[in-house]
Design a protein around this motif. Sequence first.
Motif, PDB file in Angstrom:
ATOM      1  N   UNK A 128       5.255  -1.575   5.226  1.00 40.27           N
ATOM      2  CA  UNK A 128       4.602  -1.307   3.950  1.00 40.27           C
ATOM      3  C   UNK A 128       3.909  -2.582   3.492  1.00 40.27           C
ATOM      4  N   UNK A 129       3.084  -2.459   2.476  1.00 40.52           N
ATOM      5  CA  UNK A 129       2.406  -3.618   1.908  1.00 40.52           C
ATOM      6  C   UNK A 129       2.244  -3.378   0.414  1.00 40.52           C
ATOM      7  N   UNK A 130       2.043  -4.455  -0.334  1.00 39.12           N
ATOM      8  CA  UNK A 130       1.855  -4.371  -1.776  1.00 39.12           C
ATOM      9  C   UNK A 130       0.534  -5.036  -2.140  1.00 39.12           C
ATOM     10  N   UNK A 131      -0.217  -4.384  -3.024  1.00 40.82           N
ATOM     11  CA  UNK A 131      -1.496  -4.932  -3.486  1.00 40.82           C
ATOM     12  C   UNK A 131      -1.194  -6.115  -4.390  1.00 40.82           C
ATOM     13  N   UNK A 142      -7.762  -3.496  -5.850  1.00 40.55           N
ATOM     14  CA  UNK A 142      -8.287  -3.456  -4.482  1.00 40.55           C
ATOM     15  C   UNK A 142      -9.047  -2.160  -4.244  1.00 40.55           C
ATOM     16  N   UNK A 143     -10.189  -2.292  -3.605  1.00 46.21           N
ATOM     17  CA  UNK A 143     -10.986  -1.127  -3.225  1.00 46.21           C
ATOM     18  C   UNK A 143     -10.438  -0.571  -1.919  1.00 46.21           C
ATOM     19  N   UNK A 194      -7.157  -4.534  11.690  1.00 48.55           N
ATOM     20  CA  UNK A 194      -8.160  -5.048  12.619  1.00 48.55           C
ATOM     21  C   UNK A 194      -9.275  -5.724  11.840  1.00 48.55           C
ATOM     22  N   UNK A 195      -9.716  -6.834  12.331  1.00 43.17           N
ATOM     23  CA  UNK A 195     -10.846  -7.581  11.766  1.00 43.17           C
ATOM     24  C   UNK A 195     -10.720  -7.792  10.255  1.00 43.17           C
ATOM     25  N   UNK A 196      -9.503  -8.112   9.790  1.00 46.28           N
ATOM     26  CA  UNK A 196      -9.313  -8.414   8.379  1.00 46.28           C
ATOM     27  C   UNK A 196      -9.133  -7.204   7.475  1.00 46.28           C
ATOM     28  N   UNK A 219      -6.519  -9.524   3.102  1.00 47.02           N
ATOM     29  CA  UNK A 219      -6.204 -10.633   2.207  1.00 47.02           C
ATOM     30  C   UNK A 219      -5.887 -10.183   0.778  1.00 47.02           C
ATOM     31  N   UNK A 220      -5.949  -8.874   0.503  1.00 50.20           N
ATOM     32  CA  UNK A 220      -5.631  -8.346  -0.812  1.00 50.20           C
ATOM     33  C   UNK A 220      -4.238  -7.719  -0.882  1.00 50.20           C
TER      34      UNK A 220
END
Length: 162
Positions: free
Chosen positions: A100-103, A108-109, A136-138, A154-155
């Motif tokens: 999982x990830x957190x904004x 974030x768009x 992939x690719x950021x 990065x967001x």
Amino acid sequence: MRTSWFKALVLGGMVAAVVMPGGSPVQAQAEVEVPYWASIQRDEAFARAGPMASYQIEWVFRRKNLPVKVVKRYGTWRQIQDPDGWTGWMHSNMLSRKRTAIVQGSVSAIRAAPQDSAKLMWRAQPGVVGELGDCEAGWCEFAVDRRAGWVRQDEIWGAGAP
């Protein structure tokens, strides 16, 4: 348009656990090198001052699926780091290998494809937690409930090398 395991997971509503043959999820976790990404598996998870139940509870996490970084192991205990940088010890049965990830930062768009010019699907506020797919690719696949798209890596916190 490529179809990934992530989209199949989100669209199909399936959840899979990684278990080593003849083993349990806890045993599977024990074989992973630290540091690694994990997430809180329960609605309420206790973080302690040290790696035993006799240590004082320092924090109670009440955010299922919150991403954490596992930085140390001691038997069935894991020292975790949360998105704010706080560390504590948690029993491995409170954790999941589900990514999982957190904004973080600002809104974030979430886009239809991994590029700034792709169609805007929706916006995610800071603190929103979602399932993480391929990166992939950021850019990373990111899903909240049944809405999925791509977010700039990065967001979010919880993607990339731990």
